[in-house]
Write a protein that holds these residues in place. Structure first.
Motif, PDB file in Angstrom:
ATOM      1  N   ILE A 118       0.801  -1.282   0.170  1.00 47.01           N
ATOM      2  CA  ILE A 118       0.101   0.035   0.043  1.00 47.01           C
ATOM      3  C   ILE A 118       0.896   1.288  -0.131  1.00 47.01           C
ATOM      4  O   ILE A 118       0.394   2.190  -0.582  1.00 47.01           O
ATOM      5  N   ASP A 119       1.781   1.076   0.953  1.00 48.30           N
ATOM      6  CA  ASP A 119       2.784   2.379   1.119  1.00 48.30           C
ATOM      7  C   ASP A 119       3.432   2.987  -0.536  1.00 48.30           C
ATOM      8  O   ASP A 119       3.546   3.764  -0.813  1.00 48.30           O
ATOM      9  N   ASN A 120       4.083   1.610  -1.139  1.00 46.61           N
ATOM     10  CA  ASN A 120       4.425   1.830  -2.302  1.00 46.61           C
ATOM     11  C   ASN A 120       3.524   2.340  -3.396  1.00 46.61           C
ATOM     12  O   ASN A 120       3.822   3.324  -4.303  1.00 46.61           O
ATOM     13  N   MET A 121       2.295   1.889  -3.584  1.00 45.47           N
ATOM     14  CA  MET A 121       1.372   2.326  -4.304  1.00 45.47           C
ATOM     15  C   MET A 121       0.833   3.719  -4.299  1.00 45.47           C
ATOM     16  O   MET A 121       0.781   4.511  -5.153  1.00 45.47           O
ATOM     17  N   ILE A 122       0.708   3.975  -3.032  1.00 49.94           N
ATOM     18  CA  ILE A 122       0.373   5.528  -2.438  1.00 49.94           C
ATOM     19  C   ILE A 122       1.417   6.448  -2.866  1.00 49.94           C
ATOM     20  O   ILE A 122       1.117   7.523  -3.657  1.00 49.94           O
ATOM     21  N   VAL A 123       2.868   6.135  -2.599  1.00 56.00           N
ATOM     22  CA  VAL A 123       4.118   7.006  -2.957  1.00 56.00           C
ATOM     23  C   VAL A 123       4.062   7.281  -4.635  1.00 56.00           C
ATOM     24  O   VAL A 123       4.025   8.508  -5.130  1.00 56.00           O
ATOM     25  N   GLU A 124       3.969   6.128  -5.422  1.00 60.39           N
ATOM     26  CA  GLU A 124       3.872   6.317  -6.683  1.00 60.39           C
ATOM     27  C   GLU A 124       2.932   7.273  -7.210  1.00 60.39           C
ATOM     28  O   GLU A 124       3.149   8.022  -8.055  1.00 60.39           O
ATOM     29  N   MET A 125       1.535   6.918  -6.835  1.00 60.29           N
ATOM     30  CA  MET A 125       0.465   7.786  -7.267  1.00 60.29           C
ATOM     31  C   MET A 125       0.523   9.116  -6.712  1.00 60.29           C
ATOM     32  O   MET A 125       0.138  10.237  -7.721  1.00 60.29           O
ATOM     33  N   LYS A 126       1.263   9.328  -5.661  1.00 63.42           N
ATOM     34  CA  LYS A 126       1.226  10.869  -5.198  1.00 63.42           C
ATOM     35  C   LYS A 126       2.207  11.472  -6.065  1.00 63.42           C
ATOM     36  O   LYS A 126       1.924  12.802  -6.392  1.00 63.42           O
ATOM     37  N   GLN A 127       3.246  10.928  -6.332  1.00 65.26           N
ATOM     38  CA  GLN A 127       4.511  11.461  -7.081  1.00 65.26           C
ATOM     39  C   GLN A 127       3.902  11.923  -8.604  1.00 65.26           C
ATOM     40  O   GLN A 127       3.901  12.828  -9.112  1.00 65.26           O
ATOM     41  N   ALA A 180      -7.596  20.897  -1.110  1.00 62.54           N
ATOM     42  CA  ALA A 180      -8.671  20.151  -2.475  1.00 62.54           C
ATOM     43  C   ALA A 180      -7.940  18.903  -3.046  1.00 62.54           C
ATOM     44  O   ALA A 180      -8.580  17.970  -3.154  1.00 62.54           O
ATOM     45  N   SER A 181      -6.529  18.885  -2.992  1.00 64.81           N
ATOM     46  CA  SER A 181      -5.834  17.688  -3.493  1.00 64.81           C
ATOM     47  C   SER A 181      -6.027  16.562  -2.467  1.00 64.81           C
ATOM     48  O   SER A 181      -6.208  15.570  -2.647  1.00 64.81           O
ATOM     49  N   ASN A 182      -6.100  16.942  -1.086  1.00 67.32           N
ATOM     50  CA  ASN A 182      -6.276  15.737  -0.155  1.00 67.32           C
ATOM     51  C   ASN A 182      -7.811  15.080  -0.791  1.00 67.32           C
ATOM     52  O   ASN A 182      -8.099  13.861  -0.398  1.00 67.32           O
ATOM     53  N   ASP A 183      -8.702  15.956  -0.835  1.00 62.40           N
ATOM     54  CA  ASP A 183     -10.097  15.171  -1.323  1.00 62.40           C
ATOM     55  C   ASP A 183      -9.902  14.638  -2.489  1.00 62.40           C
ATOM     56  O   ASP A 183     -10.206  13.210  -2.578  1.00 62.40           O
ATOM     57  N   LEU A 184      -9.598  15.385  -3.526  1.00 63.69           N
ATOM     58  CA  LEU A 184      -9.388  14.581  -4.894  1.00 63.69           C
ATOM     59  C   LEU A 184      -8.549  13.316  -4.938  1.00 63.69           C
ATOM     60  O   LEU A 184      -8.759  12.330  -5.658  1.00 63.69           O
ATOM     61  N   PHE A 185      -7.463  13.282  -4.573  1.00 64.97           N
ATOM     62  CA  PHE A 185      -6.305  12.601  -4.730  1.00 64.97           C
ATOM     63  C   PHE A 185      -6.989  11.332  -3.853  1.00 64.97           C
ATOM     64  O   PHE A 185      -6.567   9.979  -4.341  1.00 64.97           O
ATOM     65  N   LYS A 209      -9.591   9.965  -3.116  1.00 69.02           N
ATOM     66  CA  LYS A 209     -10.567   9.258  -3.742  1.00 69.02           C
ATOM     67  C   LYS A 209     -10.118   8.287  -4.861  1.00 69.02           C
ATOM     68  O   LYS A 209     -10.546   7.037  -4.649  1.00 69.02           O
ATOM     69  N   ASP A 210      -9.143   8.462  -5.430  1.00 64.63           N
ATOM     70  CA  ASP A 210      -8.353   7.602  -6.239  1.00 64.63           C
ATOM     71  C   ASP A 210      -7.724   6.346  -5.263  1.00 64.63           C
ATOM     72  O   ASP A 210      -7.548   5.392  -5.599  1.00 64.63           O
ATOM     73  N   ARG A 259      -9.126  -0.384  -1.924  1.00 62.25           N
ATOM     74  CA  ARG A 259     -10.184  -1.321  -1.903  1.00 62.25           C
ATOM     75  C   ARG A 259     -10.048  -2.367  -2.757  1.00 62.25           C
ATOM     76  O   ARG A 259     -10.280  -3.637  -2.429  1.00 62.25           O
ATOM     77  N   LYS A 260      -9.549  -2.083  -4.103  1.00 66.68           N
ATOM     78  CA  LYS A 260      -9.109  -3.199  -4.851  1.00 66.68           C
ATOM     79  C   LYS A 260      -8.113  -4.013  -4.278  1.00 66.68           C
ATOM     80  O   LYS A 260      -8.107  -5.308  -4.713  1.00 66.68           O
ATOM     81  N   MET A 261      -6.873  -3.474  -3.948  1.00 69.68           N
ATOM     82  CA  MET A 261      -6.036  -4.256  -3.294  1.00 69.68           C
ATOM     83  C   MET A 261      -6.426  -5.261  -2.196  1.00 69.68           C
ATOM     84  O   MET A 261      -5.974  -6.242  -1.936  1.00 69.68           O
TER      85      MET A 261
END
Length: 149
Positions: A41-50, A94-99, A101-102, A108-110
């Motif tokens: 999860i950490d790796n997925m979030i960091v990649e998506m956040k970058q 606003a990014s906290n809300d929108l980011f 959501k993804d 949930r998929k993971m």
């Protein structure tokens, strides 16, 4: 005399430009206790956040015209909330809300497909999927306490 005036104007412009710049947010791995450490999860979030920072956050924070759906959605959210009088803290909120959501959808998929994530949930790292998502939202949120110039 003209050279001194030109130099003074150049220095003033550099100072104004330097002070009004956007602080680039960081996408770094968060610290966890051993119960909440789920590297997938950490790796997925960091990649998506970058990717989000580069493709959405920075262009909108720098007030560039939106070029993609992500930028348009972020800009429209800011425009609804703050009109055109927004600053970087507003972009972060606003990014906290929108980011997230993804991120919510991806976690949930993971939970359905990744054995490591399912095992962590079953072994009591979190009492529910909602608790897990709330935990990660807090760990990876954008800083909304940026100094504005």
């Amino acid at each position: 005399m003209k050279l001194g005036l030109i130099a003074s104007i150049a220095i003033a412009a550099a100072l104004i430009t330097g002070c009004s710049g956007v602080k680039t947010p960081k996408a770094e791995l968060a610290d966890h206790d051993s119960d909440h450490n789920i590297p997938a999860i950490d790796n997925m979030i960091v990649e998506m956040k970058q990717a989000y920072i580069q493709k959405c956050y920075l262009p909108v924070a720098n007030r560039k015209p939106p070029e993609n759906a992500c930028q348009s959605e972020l800009f429209q959210t800011l425009e609804r909330r703050y009109h055109l009088d927004y600053n970087q803290n507003h972009v972060a909120m606003a990014s906290n809300d929108l980011f997230f959501k993804d991120i919510d959808a991806e976690i949930r998929k993971m939970m359905r497909t990744d054995p490591e994530v399912r095992d962590a949930l079953r072994n009591g790292a979190f009492s529910s999927s909602d608790e897990m998502i709330t935990y990660y939202k807090d760990k990876y949120k954008f800083d909304t306490q940026l100094e504005q110039y």
